[in-house]
Design an enzyme around this catalytic site. Structure first.
Site, PDB file in Angstrom:
ATOM      1  N   LYS A  90       0.840  -1.209   0.000  1.00  0.00           N
ATOM      2  CA  LYS A  90       0.000   0.000   0.000  1.00  0.00           C
ATOM      3  C   LYS A  90       0.867   1.248   0.000  1.00  0.00           C
ATOM      4  O   LYS A  90       0.678   2.154  -0.821  1.00  0.00           O
ATOM      5  CB  LYS A  90      -0.912   0.010   1.235  1.00  0.00           C
ATOM      6  CG  LYS A  90      -1.524   1.391   1.523  1.00  0.00           C
ATOM      7  CD  LYS A  90      -2.424   1.407   2.732  1.00  0.00           C
ATOM      8  CE  LYS A  90      -1.793   1.765   4.037  1.00  0.00           C
ATOM      9  NZ  LYS A  90      -1.483   3.198   4.236  1.00  0.00           N
ATOM     10  N   ASN A  91       1.818   1.297   0.924  1.00  0.00           N
ATOM     11  CA  ASN A  91       2.559   2.555   1.083  1.00  0.00           C
ATOM     12  C   ASN A  91       3.537   2.836  -0.062  1.00  0.00           C
ATOM     13  O   ASN A  91       3.963   3.967  -0.237  1.00  0.00           O
ATOM     14  CB  ASN A  91       3.249   2.601   2.452  1.00  0.00           C
ATOM     15  CG  ASN A  91       2.225   2.780   3.563  1.00  0.00           C
ATOM     16  OD1 ASN A  91       1.077   3.149   3.307  1.00  0.00           O
ATOM     17  ND2 ASN A  91       2.615   2.497   4.799  1.00  0.00           N
ATOM     18  N   CYS A 125      -5.308   8.149   8.676  1.00  0.00           N
ATOM     19  CA  CYS A 125      -5.683   7.689  10.015  1.00  0.00           C
ATOM     20  C   CYS A 125      -5.357   8.747  11.064  1.00  0.00           C
ATOM     21  O   CYS A 125      -4.317   9.407  10.976  1.00  0.00           O
ATOM     22  CB  CYS A 125      -4.915   6.413  10.365  1.00  0.00           C
ATOM     23  SG  CYS A 125      -5.437   4.972   9.429  1.00  0.00           S
ATOM     24  N   ARG A 128       0.467  14.560  12.835  1.00  0.00           N
ATOM     25  CA  ARG A 128       0.901  14.338  11.453  1.00  0.00           C
ATOM     26  C   ARG A 128       1.037  15.626  10.626  1.00  0.00           C
ATOM     27  O   ARG A 128       0.407  15.784   9.571  1.00  0.00           O
ATOM     28  CB  ARG A 128      -0.023  13.336  10.752  1.00  0.00           C
ATOM     29  CG  ARG A 128      -0.217  12.068  11.536  1.00  0.00           C
ATOM     30  CD  ARG A 128      -0.988  11.033  10.781  1.00  0.00           C
ATOM     31  NE  ARG A 128      -0.154  10.263   9.854  1.00  0.00           N
ATOM     32  CZ  ARG A 128      -0.612   9.297   9.079  1.00  0.00           C
ATOM     33  NH1 ARG A 128      -1.881   8.973   9.089  1.00  0.00           N
ATOM     34  NH2 ARG A 128       0.198   8.644   8.263  1.00  0.00           N
ATOM     35  N   ASP A 186       3.675   0.532  12.221  1.00  0.00           N
ATOM     36  CA  ASP A 186       2.450  -0.028  11.630  1.00  0.00           C
ATOM     37  C   ASP A 186       2.155  -1.449  12.114  1.00  0.00           C
ATOM     38  O   ASP A 186       1.059  -1.963  11.877  1.00  0.00           O
ATOM     39  CB  ASP A 186       2.554  -0.041  10.094  1.00  0.00           C
ATOM     40  CG  ASP A 186       2.728   1.356   9.533  1.00  0.00           C
ATOM     41  OD1 ASP A 186       2.392   2.320  10.236  1.00  0.00           O
ATOM     42  OD2 ASP A 186       3.215   1.479   8.399  1.00  0.00           O
ATOM     43  N   ILE A 228       6.934   6.824  17.175  1.00  0.00           N
ATOM     44  CA  ILE A 228       6.697   7.561  15.914  1.00  0.00           C
ATOM     45  C   ILE A 228       5.444   8.454  16.011  1.00  0.00           C
ATOM     46  O   ILE A 228       5.465   9.600  15.585  1.00  0.00           O
ATOM     47  CB  ILE A 228       6.559   6.594  14.709  1.00  0.00           C
ATOM     48  CG1 ILE A 228       7.728   5.594  14.667  1.00  0.00           C
ATOM     49  CG2 ILE A 228       6.444   7.371  13.391  1.00  0.00           C
ATOM     50  CD1 ILE A 228       9.103   6.150  14.361  1.00  0.00           C
ATOM     51  N   ARG A 254      -9.148   0.184   3.660  1.00  0.00           N
ATOM     52  CA  ARG A 254      -8.241   1.145   3.046  1.00  0.00           C
ATOM     53  C   ARG A 254      -6.879   0.525   2.761  1.00  0.00           C
ATOM     54  O   ARG A 254      -6.149   1.005   1.895  1.00  0.00           O
ATOM     55  CB  ARG A 254      -8.028   2.345   3.991  1.00  0.00           C
ATOM     56  CG  ARG A 254      -9.206   3.270   4.054  1.00  0.00           C
ATOM     57  CD  ARG A 254      -8.829   4.575   4.687  1.00  0.00           C
ATOM     58  NE  ARG A 254      -7.402   4.782   4.576  1.00  0.00           N
ATOM     59  CZ  ARG A 254      -6.630   5.228   5.561  1.00  0.00           C
ATOM     60  NH1 ARG A 254      -7.145   5.508   6.718  1.00  0.00           N
ATOM     61  NH2 ARG A 254      -5.346   5.410   5.368  1.00  0.00           N
TER      62      ARG A 254
HETATM   63  N1  EPU Z   1       6.323  14.281  10.796  1.00  0.00           N
HETATM   64  C1  EPU Z   1       6.469  15.613  11.091  1.00  0.00           C
HETATM   65  N2  EPU Z   1       6.535  16.505  10.060  1.00  0.00           N
HETATM   66  C2  EPU Z   1       6.459  16.106   8.765  1.00  0.00           C
HETATM   67  C3  EPU Z   1       6.326  14.755   8.466  1.00  0.00           C
HETATM   68  C4  EPU Z   1       6.265  13.846   9.509  1.00  0.00           C
HETATM   69  O1  EPU Z   1       6.529  15.999  12.253  1.00  0.00           O
HETATM   70  O2  EPU Z   1       6.523  16.979   7.883  1.00  0.00           O
HETATM   71  C5  EPU Z   1       6.227  13.313  11.895  1.00  0.00           C
HETATM   72  C6  EPU Z   1       4.842  12.657  11.903  1.00  0.00           C
HETATM   73  O3  EPU Z   1       3.897  13.436  12.588  1.00  0.00           O
HETATM   74  C7  EPU Z   1       5.121  11.341  12.584  1.00  0.00           C
HETATM   75  C8  EPU Z   1       6.526  11.004  12.123  1.00  0.00           C
HETATM   76  O4  EPU Z   1       7.100  12.234  11.673  1.00  0.00           O
HETATM   77  O5  EPU Z   1       5.097  11.517  13.966  1.00  0.00           O
HETATM   78  C9  EPU Z   1       6.604   9.984  11.012  1.00  0.00           C
HETATM   79  O6  EPU Z   1       5.946  10.461   9.880  1.00  0.00           O
HETATM   80  P1  EPU Z   1       6.282   9.990   8.401  1.00  0.00           P
HETATM   81  O7  EPU Z   1       6.283  11.202   7.546  1.00  0.00           O
HETATM   82  O8  EPU Z   1       7.456   9.090   8.370  1.00  0.00           O
HETATM   83  O9  EPU Z   1       4.992   9.148   8.078  1.00  0.00           O
HETATM   84  P2  EPU Z   1       3.991   9.305   6.876  1.00  0.00           P
HETATM   85  O10 EPU Z   1       4.746   9.504   5.615  1.00  0.00           O
HETATM   86  O11 EPU Z   1       2.904  10.252   7.202  1.00  0.00           O
HETATM   87  C10 EPU Z   1       4.082   6.776   6.259  1.00  0.00           C
HETATM   88  C11 EPU Z   1       3.058   5.707   6.116  1.00  0.00           C
HETATM   89  C12 EPU Z   1       2.513   5.333   7.477  1.00  0.00           C
HETATM   90  C13 EPU Z   1       3.678   4.881   8.360  1.00  0.00           C
HETATM   91  C14 EPU Z   1       4.772   5.944   8.410  1.00  0.00           C
HETATM   92  C15 EPU Z   1       5.983   5.523   9.190  1.00  0.00           C
HETATM   93  C16 EPU Z   1       2.107   6.240   3.981  1.00  0.00           C
HETATM   94  C17 EPU Z   1       0.974   6.763   3.201  1.00  0.00           C
HETATM   95  N3  EPU Z   1       1.980   6.214   5.288  1.00  0.00           N
HETATM   96  O12 EPU Z   1       3.386   7.873   6.853  1.00  0.00           O
HETATM   97  O13 EPU Z   1       1.647   4.252   7.269  1.00  0.00           O
HETATM   98  O14 EPU Z   1       3.199   4.661   9.668  1.00  0.00           O
HETATM   99  O15 EPU Z   1       5.147   6.305   7.079  1.00  0.00           O
HETATM  100  O16 EPU Z   1       6.532   4.398   8.638  1.00  0.00           O
HETATM  101  O17 EPU Z   1       3.123   5.832   3.429  1.00  0.00           O
HETATM  102  C18 EPU Z   1      -0.104   2.794   7.794  1.00  0.00           C
HETATM  103  O18 EPU Z   1       0.158   2.195   6.734  1.00  0.00           O
HETATM  104  O19 EPU Z   1      -0.898   2.334   8.654  1.00  0.00           O
HETATM  105  C19 EPU Z   1       0.525   4.084   8.037  1.00  0.00           C
HETATM  106  C20 EPU Z   1       0.073   4.945   8.940  1.00  0.00           C
END
Ligand code: EPU
Length: 417
Positions: free
Chosen positions: A22-23, A116, A121, A304, A326, A396
Site C-alpha cells: 500500500k505505502n 488515520c 501528522r 504499523d 513515531i 483502506r
Molecule cells: N512528521 C512531522 N513533520 C512532517 C512529516 C512527519 O513531524 O513533515 C512526523 C509525523 O507526525 C510522525 C513522524 O514524523 O510523527 C513519522 O511520519 P512519516 O512522515 O514518516 O509518516 P507518513 O509519511 O505520514 C508513512 C506511512 C505510514 C507509516 C509511516 C511511518 C504512507 C501513506 N503512510 O506515513 O503508514 O506509519 O510512514 O513508517 O506511506 C499505515 O500504513 O498504517 C501508516 C500509517
C-alpha cells in the site's frame, strides 16, 4: 453500515499471498504523472486508498486503465487543477500530488491530506523541502498554494527521517535544475521502490535506502513498466496471525529482509518460523514468552505493526512492553483489547501487556487501519463472536482481507446492518 463478524478459535493453515505494498503504491501512482508518457505499474493492491488516488488522477485529466495485473497511467492530458478537500481528505498519500505536480509544473494548489487519526501528522518537513528547492508557500483555510519560478537543487536536512517528506522531496526535485541532496532521509523499502520507478522513467537518483539521497535533476521523464514490492506490513500482519493461531500457515510473496525486525522479535518470544527466500511458514508455539519492543524508523520495528503485535503479546507469558516512538496517538485499539479481557495498560507512549490471557469476543471499533487489523487478530483468537465496526478503515489498506482469511480457515464475514 458494514460490520465484520468473526467467530474465534479456528486454527489457520494453508497459504496466503501478500499483495503489493500500500505505502509504495500510494506514492508510485502520483509519481507516474511526472512522466510525459504512459506508465504501467503492476501488483497495485485493490484497496480504497488506491481507488481514491485513481479518482484524483481522473479529476486531473489522466487516463487510468486497469488490466488484471496492472494499471496504466497516461498523464499527457493532465491539467494542473486545484485538488479539493473532498479528494485530498480521503487519504494521507494524496499529499504526494504536491511533490509530483510541483515537480512537473512548478506550482500546486491542494488541501490538507486525510488518513488515520494516529497523531498530529504535520507536513512541515515536506514544505521545508519545497521551500529549500525555491518554492514559496501560502496557506489559506487548510489549503496550500506552493509556487516556484524555478525549482533548483538544494541540500536538505530532515529533522526527522520522514517517509512522506523524503518521497515528496524526491518527486519535487527530480526535474529541478541541479543536484538535490536529502540528508537524514527515510530508508524504508517504499522509498527505494519509488526511486526505482523514477529512475526507470529516466531520473538520476542514487542512495535511496540510505540516509543520504542524491537527485540530479533531468529535463524530462519517459514512460516505463514498474512493479510494486510486496507489502511488508500486510506480510507482518499475517505472520502475527500465524504466530497467534497458525498451523503451518504459509505466507508467500514476501521479502524476508523487510520483515526481519518483526521475525526476530517473534523468534525471541518463542515462535518457530521456517523462513524461505520469498515465503515463510508460521505455527503457533505452546510456550511463548514476553518481549520488549520499541517502534523505530526502518530497519527498526515498524510502528504499523505494533498494534497487531500487541494482540500476540496477550498470548505470551509474563510482562511485555511496546514503546511507540513515531506517533503520539497509536494506542486507540487498547481500550477494546481491554474490553476483550486483555491485561493491558497504557502509560505515556508505552503499553504494558501481561499474559497469557484468553480473549473474549465483544463489540469493538476499528478506529484506524492497524487498530482494525489488531482487532481482527483479537477476534480470531477470542472465544465467541466478535463484531467490528468502522470496517472502512481496514479496507483502506488490506486487499481482500476477508477472502484471504476465509481461505485459510477463519470464520469471518462482512455484514451490512
Ligand atoms: N512528521 C512531522 N513533520 C512532517 C512529516 C512527519 O513531524 O513533515 C512526523 C509525523 O507526525 C510522525 C513522524 O514524523 O510523527 C513519522 O511520519 P512519516 O512522515 O514518516 O509518516 P507518513 O509519511 O505520514 C508513512 C506511512 C505510514 C507509516 C509511516 C511511518 C504512507 C501513506 N503512510 O506515513 O503508514 O506509519 O510512514 O513508517 O506511506 C499505515 O500504513 O498504517 C501508516 C500509517
Amino acid at each position: 453500515m458494514k460490520i465484520l463478524e468473526i467467530e474465534g478459535g479456528n486454527t489457520l493453515s494453508g497459504t496466503v499471498r501478500v499483495s503489493g505494498s500500500k505505502n509504495s503504491a500510494v506514492a508510485l501512482i502520483p509519481a507516474a504523472i511526472l512522466s510525459d508518457e504512459e506508465v504501467t505499474i503492476c501488483n497495485v493492491p485493490e484497496i480504497t486508498d488506491t481507488k481514491a488516488l485513481y479518482e484524483i488522477l481522473k479529476y486531473l485529466g489522466a487516463d487510468v486503465t486497469k488490466n488484471s495485473e496492472s494499471i496504466v497511467i497516461e498523464p499527457s492530458h493532465i491539467e494542473n487543477k486545484e485538488i479539493p478537500a473532498r479528494l485530498s481528505k480521503k487519504l494521507r498519500a494524496s499529499y504526494y500530488f504536491m511533490g509530483a505536480l510541483l515537480g512537473k509544473y512548478g506550482s500546486v494548489k491542494m488541501c490538507f491530506p486525510g488518513g488515520c487519526s494516529i497523531g498530529a501528522r504535520p507536513i512541515n518537513l515536506h514544505l521545508k523541502g519545497f521551500e529549500a528547492l525555491g518554492a514559496t508557500i501560502k496557506e489559506e483555510d487548510n489549503c496550500y498554494i506552493v509556487e516556484a519560478k524555478e525549482l533548483c537543487g538544494a541540500n536538505i536536512y530532515l529533522d526527522f527521517a520522514s517517509v512522506g517528506a523524503t518521497i515528496n522531496i524526491m518527486l519535487a526535485a527530480v526535474k529541478a535544475k541541479g543536484t538535490t541532496v536529502i540528508d537524514n532521509a527515510a530508508k524504508e523499502p517504499e522509498i527505494v521502490n519509488v526511486a526505482t520507478l523514477l529512475n526507470n522513467m529516466g531520473a538520476k537518483i542514487t542512495g535511496a535506502g540510505t540516509s543520504t539521497i542524491k537527485i540530479r535533476g533531468v529535463s524530462s521523464l519517459k514512460g516505463c513498466f514498474h512493479e510494486v514490492i510486496p507489502d511488508r506490513i500486510e506480510a507482518g500482519t499475517y505472520i502475527i496471525i500465524g504466530a497467534c493461531c497458525g498451523d503451518h500457515l504459509k505466507i508467500e510473496n514476501i521479502i524476508p529482509e523487510h520483515v526481519e525486525s518483526l521475525t526476530s522479535k517473534l523468534q525471541e518470544a518463542g515462535v518457530k518460523l521456517e523462513i524461505g527466500t520469498d515465503s515463510m511458514i508460521v505455527t503457533r508455539a505452546d510456550h511463548l514468552k514476553a518481549i520488549q519492543v520499541k517502534t523505530q524508523t526502518y530497519p527498526g520495528f515498524p510502528t504499523d505493526l505494533q498494534q497487531p503485535l500487541s494482540v500476540f503479546l496477550t498470548q505470551c507469558q509474563g510482562k511485555s512492553k511496546i514503546e511507540e516512538t513515531i506517533y503520539e496517538n497509536r494506542f486507540m485499539h487498547v481500550p477494546y483489547l481491554h474490553q476483550m479481557g486483555a491485561d493491558i495498560r497504557t502509560k505515556n507512549q508505552t503499553v504494558t501487556i501481561i499474559g497469557p490471557t484468553q480473549l473474549i469476543a465483544d463489540e469493538v471499533v476499528a478506529t484506524d487501519l492497524r487498530a482494525g487489523a489488531a482487532l481482527i487478530i483479537a477476534g480470531l483468537i477470542a472465544r465467541g463472536k466478535t463484531q467490528i465496526t468502522s470496517v472502512e478503515h481496514i479496507l483502506r489498506g488490506y486487499e481482500q482481507i476477508i477472502e484471504k482469511l476465509t481461505s485459510i480457515g477463519a470464520n469471518i464475514k462482512e455484514r451490512e446492518i
